[in-house]
Design a protein around this motif. Structure first.
Motif, mmCIF file in Angstrom:
data_model
loop_
_atom_site.group_PDB
_atom_site.id
_atom_site.type_symbol
_atom_site.label_atom_id
_atom_site.label_comp_id
_atom_site.label_asym_id
_atom_site.label_seq_id
_atom_site.Cartn_x
_atom_site.Cartn_y
_atom_site.Cartn_z
ATOM 1 N N ALA A 97 0.830 -1.205 0.000
ATOM 2 C CA ALA A 97 0.000 0.000 0.000
ATOM 3 C C ALA A 97 0.866 1.257 0.000
ATOM 4 C CB ALA A 97 -0.920 -0.013 1.206
ATOM 5 N N ARG A 98 1.969 1.223 0.742
ATOM 6 C CA ARG A 98 2.869 2.375 0.753
ATOM 7 C C ARG A 98 3.542 2.558 -0.626
ATOM 8 N NH1 ARG A 98 0.112 2.695 4.222
ATOM 9 N NH2 ARG A 98 0.473 2.921 6.450
ATOM 10 N N MET A 99 3.808 1.477 -1.290
ATOM 11 C CA MET A 99 4.395 1.557 -2.623
ATOM 12 C C MET A 99 3.407 2.141 -3.615
ATOM 13 S SD MET A 99 6.380 -2.107 -2.734
ATOM 14 C CE MET A 99 6.800 -1.952 -4.457
ATOM 15 N N TYR A 100 2.093 1.705 -3.507
ATOM 16 C CA TYR A 100 1.095 2.253 -4.432
ATOM 17 C C TYR A 100 0.839 3.739 -4.159
ATOM 18 C CZ TYR A 100 0.041 -2.530 -5.863
ATOM 19 O OH TYR A 100 0.143 -3.799 -6.380
ATOM 20 N N GLU A 101 0.970 4.108 -2.890
ATOM 21 C CA GLU A 101 0.810 5.530 -2.562
ATOM 22 C C GLU A 101 1.909 6.377 -3.238
ATOM 23 O OE1 GLU A 101 -1.263 5.386 1.887
ATOM 24 O OE2 GLU A 101 0.893 5.838 1.642
ATOM 25 N N ALA A 102 3.092 5.821 -3.351
ATOM 26 C CA ALA A 102 4.211 6.567 -3.942
ATOM 27 C C ALA A 102 4.127 6.617 -5.458
ATOM 28 C CB ALA A 102 5.533 5.934 -3.521
ATOM 29 N N MET A 103 3.309 5.809 -6.073
ATOM 30 C CA MET A 103 3.185 5.785 -7.521
ATOM 31 C C MET A 103 2.290 6.927 -7.984
ATOM 32 S SD MET A 103 2.705 1.686 -8.189
ATOM 33 C CE MET A 103 2.526 1.909 -9.953
ATOM 34 N N GLU A 123 -4.402 1.976 -13.165
ATOM 35 C CA GLU A 123 -4.360 0.874 -14.109
ATOM 36 C C GLU A 123 -4.127 -0.477 -13.415
ATOM 37 O OE1 GLU A 123 -1.375 1.782 -16.926
ATOM 38 O OE2 GLU A 123 -2.447 3.523 -17.778
ATOM 39 N N ILE A 124 -3.222 -0.474 -12.429
ATOM 40 C CA ILE A 124 -2.947 -1.723 -11.689
ATOM 41 C C ILE A 124 -4.177 -2.162 -10.904
ATOM 42 C CG2 ILE A 124 -1.536 -2.751 -9.882
ATOM 43 C CD1 ILE A 124 0.749 -0.891 -10.784
ATOM 44 N N PHE A 125 -4.866 -1.199 -10.284
ATOM 45 C CA PHE A 125 -6.033 -1.549 -9.469
ATOM 46 C C PHE A 125 -7.198 -2.010 -10.330
ATOM 47 C CE2 PHE A 125 -3.655 0.184 -6.080
ATOM 48 C CZ PHE A 125 -4.270 -0.161 -4.883
ATOM 49 N N ASN A 126 -7.256 -1.573 -11.578
ATOM 50 C CA ASN A 126 -8.295 -2.049 -12.476
ATOM 51 C C ASN A 126 -8.140 -3.553 -12.739
ATOM 52 O OD1 ASN A 126 -9.791 0.307 -12.876
ATOM 53 N ND2 ASN A 126 -8.389 1.045 -14.482
ATOM 54 N N ALA A 127 -6.900 -4.046 -12.698
ATOM 55 C CA ALA A 127 -6.644 -5.470 -12.951
ATOM 56 C C ALA A 127 -6.889 -6.346 -11.714
ATOM 57 C CB ALA A 127 -5.207 -5.657 -13.436
ATOM 58 N N MET A 128 -7.007 -5.722 -10.574
ATOM 59 C CA MET A 128 -7.219 -6.484 -9.323
ATOM 60 C C MET A 128 -8.689 -6.825 -9.143
ATOM 61 S SD MET A 128 -4.912 -4.503 -6.508
ATOM 62 C CE MET A 128 -3.160 -4.220 -6.702
ATOM 63 N N ASP A 129 -8.926 -7.853 -8.308
ATOM 64 C CA ASP A 129 -10.294 -8.141 -7.849
ATOM 65 C C ASP A 129 -10.733 -7.006 -6.939
ATOM 66 O OD1 ASP A 129 -12.062 -9.608 -5.517
ATOM 67 O OD2 ASP A 129 -12.422 -10.476 -7.501
ATOM 68 N N PRO A 130 -12.015 -6.582 -6.974
ATOM 69 C CA PRO A 130 -12.453 -5.453 -6.165
ATOM 70 C C PRO A 130 -12.193 -5.643 -4.659
ATOM 71 C CG PRO A 130 -14.066 -5.895 -7.860
ATOM 72 C CD PRO A 130 -13.059 -7.007 -7.934
ATOM 73 N N SER A 131 -12.400 -6.871 -4.144
ATOM 74 C CA SER A 131 -12.164 -7.091 -2.721
ATOM 75 C C SER A 131 -10.668 -6.976 -2.382
ATOM 76 C CB SER A 131 -12.682 -8.464 -2.308
ATOM 77 O OG SER A 131 -12.001 -9.492 -3.037
ATOM 78 N N PHE A 132 -9.808 -7.423 -3.306
ATOM 79 C CA PHE A 132 -8.367 -7.337 -3.079
ATOM 80 C C PHE A 132 -7.917 -5.881 -3.153
ATOM 81 C CE2 PHE A 132 -3.887 -8.116 -4.291
ATOM 82 C CZ PHE A 132 -3.535 -8.892 -3.188
ATOM 83 N N ALA A 133 -8.474 -5.161 -4.106
ATOM 84 C CA ALA A 133 -8.148 -3.734 -4.258
ATOM 85 C C ALA A 133 -8.630 -2.945 -3.061
ATOM 86 C CB ALA A 133 -8.773 -3.190 -5.551
ATOM 87 N N ALA A 134 -9.817 -3.320 -2.510
ATOM 88 C CA ALA A 134 -10.342 -2.627 -1.341
ATOM 89 C C ALA A 134 -9.416 -2.797 -0.153
ATOM 90 C CB ALA A 134 -11.733 -3.157 -1.017
ATOM 91 N N GLY A 135 -8.765 -3.972 -0.044
ATOM 92 C CA GLY A 135 -7.836 -4.186 1.059
ATOM 93 C C GLY A 135 -6.636 -3.272 0.998
ATOM 94 N N PHE A 136 -6.114 -3.023 -0.204
ATOM 95 C CA PHE A 136 -4.983 -2.113 -0.335
ATOM 96 C C PHE A 136 -5.410 -0.681 -0.053
ATOM 97 C CE2 PHE A 136 -3.099 -5.571 -2.854
ATOM 98 C CZ PHE A 136 -1.867 -5.654 -2.220
ATOM 99 N N LEU A 137 -6.565 -0.282 -0.599
ATOM 100 C CA LEU A 137 -7.017 1.091 -0.437
ATOM 101 C C LEU A 137 -7.280 1.452 1.024
ATOM 102 C CD1 LEU A 137 -9.398 1.387 -3.527
ATOM 103 C CD2 LEU A 137 -7.115 2.398 -3.250
ATOM 104 N N THR A 138 -7.759 0.483 1.813
ATOM 105 C CA THR A 138 -7.996 0.772 3.229
ATOM 106 C C THR A 138 -6.703 0.977 4.012
ATOM 107 O OG1 THR A 138 -8.130 -1.616 3.654
ATOM 108 C CG2 THR A 138 -10.211 -0.423 3.312
ATOM 109 N N GLU A 139 -5.576 0.523 3.467
ATOM 110 C CA GLU A 139 -4.295 0.710 4.127
ATOM 111 C C GLU A 139 -3.649 2.059 3.753
ATOM 112 O OE1 GLU A 139 -2.750 -1.164 6.366
ATOM 113 O OE2 GLU A 139 -4.451 -2.557 6.430
#
Length: 220
Positions: A156-162, A169-185
Motif C-alpha cells: 500500500a505504501r508503494m502504491y501511494e508513492a506511484m 491501471e494496476i487496481f483495475n486489474a485487481m479483484d475489487p475485494s483485493f483492491a479494497a484491502g490495499f485502499l484501506t491501508e
C-alpha cells in the motif's frame, strides 16, 4: 474219781465235731488249689459246689448296615439333615465350577481393564500430539497473517508513492475485494486519487466493499 457232768460231755462232743468240720474244709480248700481250672464244654459252664455258676457269655450277632437307595440317597437310619457322599461330591463339584467361572470372569475383566488403560494412554498421547500440531499451526497462521498484513501495508505504501494514473491501471486489474484491502491501508487522499483513475464499474464495486467493511466495523 469224779465223773464228768453232762454239760462237759456235750461241750467236748461239740468241740470235736467243729474241729472235724474245720479240718474237712481246709482239706477241700487245699485240693481245690492243686486242681487245674476246668474248661467249659461247648456252651455249658462247669460249676463247683462252693462257687456260684458263671453267667453265660452273650454271643454278638453281626448285622450289616442297611444299603442306601440305588439313586445315591441317604440310608433310612441317617440323621435328619445329613447329606450323602454323592450329594456332598456334587455340591463340591458345583462350588469348584463356580469358583473357576468367577476366576475366568475376573481374568476377563482384568484383561479388559488393561486394554482400556492402553487405549486411554494412546488417546492421551494422540491428543497431546494434536494439541502440539494445532499450536504450531496457529503460530504459523498467525505469522502468515502478520506477514501478509505487513506485505499488504508495504505494498500500500508503494502504491501511494506511484502516480495515481499508473496505480489506477494496476487496481483495475485487481479483484475489487483485493483492491479494497490495499485502499484501506492508504491515506484517504492517495486512495481517492487511485479510485479516480480506475474504471467506473471497478471503482464502484471497490467502494461498496470498503463501505461494507466499515459498516461492519462500526456496527455496535
Amino acid at each position: 474219781m469224779r465223773r464228768p457232768g453232762p454239760l462237759l460231755i456235750l461241750a467236748v462232743l461239740f468241740a470235736a465235731s467243729f474241729s472235724g468240720r474245720v479240718i474237712d474244709f481246709a482239706y477241700a480248700a487245699a485240693q481245690k488249689q492243686d486242681e487245674p481250672n476246668p474248661s467249659p464244654v461247648a456252651g455249658k459252664n462247669v460249676s463247683s459246689a462252693d462257687e456260684p455258676p458263671h453267667a453265660p457269655t452273650p454271643i454278638a450277632v453281626e448285622t450289616s448296615p442297611e444299603p442306601a437307595a440305588a439313586s445315591g440317597g441317604r440310608p433310612h437310619d441317617a440323621a435328619p439333615g445329613a447329606i450323602s457322599n454323592a450329594e456332598r461330591d456334587s455340591l463340591l463339584a458345583a462350588i469348584r465350577e463356580r469358583a473357576r467361572a468367577l476366576d475366568r470372569r475376573e481374568a476377563e475383566i482384568a484383561r479388559r481393564e488393561r486394554e482400556l488403560e492402553a487405549l486411554e494412554r494412546r488417546v492421551a498421547e494422540r491428543t497431546a500430539e494434536l494439541k502440539a500440531v494445532k499450536e504450531e499451526l496457529e503460530q504459523r497462521l498467525s505469522f502468515a497473517a502478520t506477514a501478509a498484513q505487513e506485505d499488504i501495508t508495504r505494498l500500500a505504501r508503494m502504491y501511494e508513492a506511484m502516480k495515481p494514473a499508473k496505480a489506477g491501471e494496476i487496481f483495475n486489474a485487481m479483484d475489487p475485494s483485493f483492491a479494497a484491502g490495499f485502499l484501506t491501508e492508504m491515506n484517504s487522499e492517495s486512495a481517492a486519487l487511485i479510485l479516480a483513475n480506475m474504471d467506473t464499474d471497478k471503482a464502484y464495486a471497490t467502494s461498496v466493499i470498503i463501505a461494507g467493511r466499515n459498516a461492519a466495523v462500526n456496527r455496535p
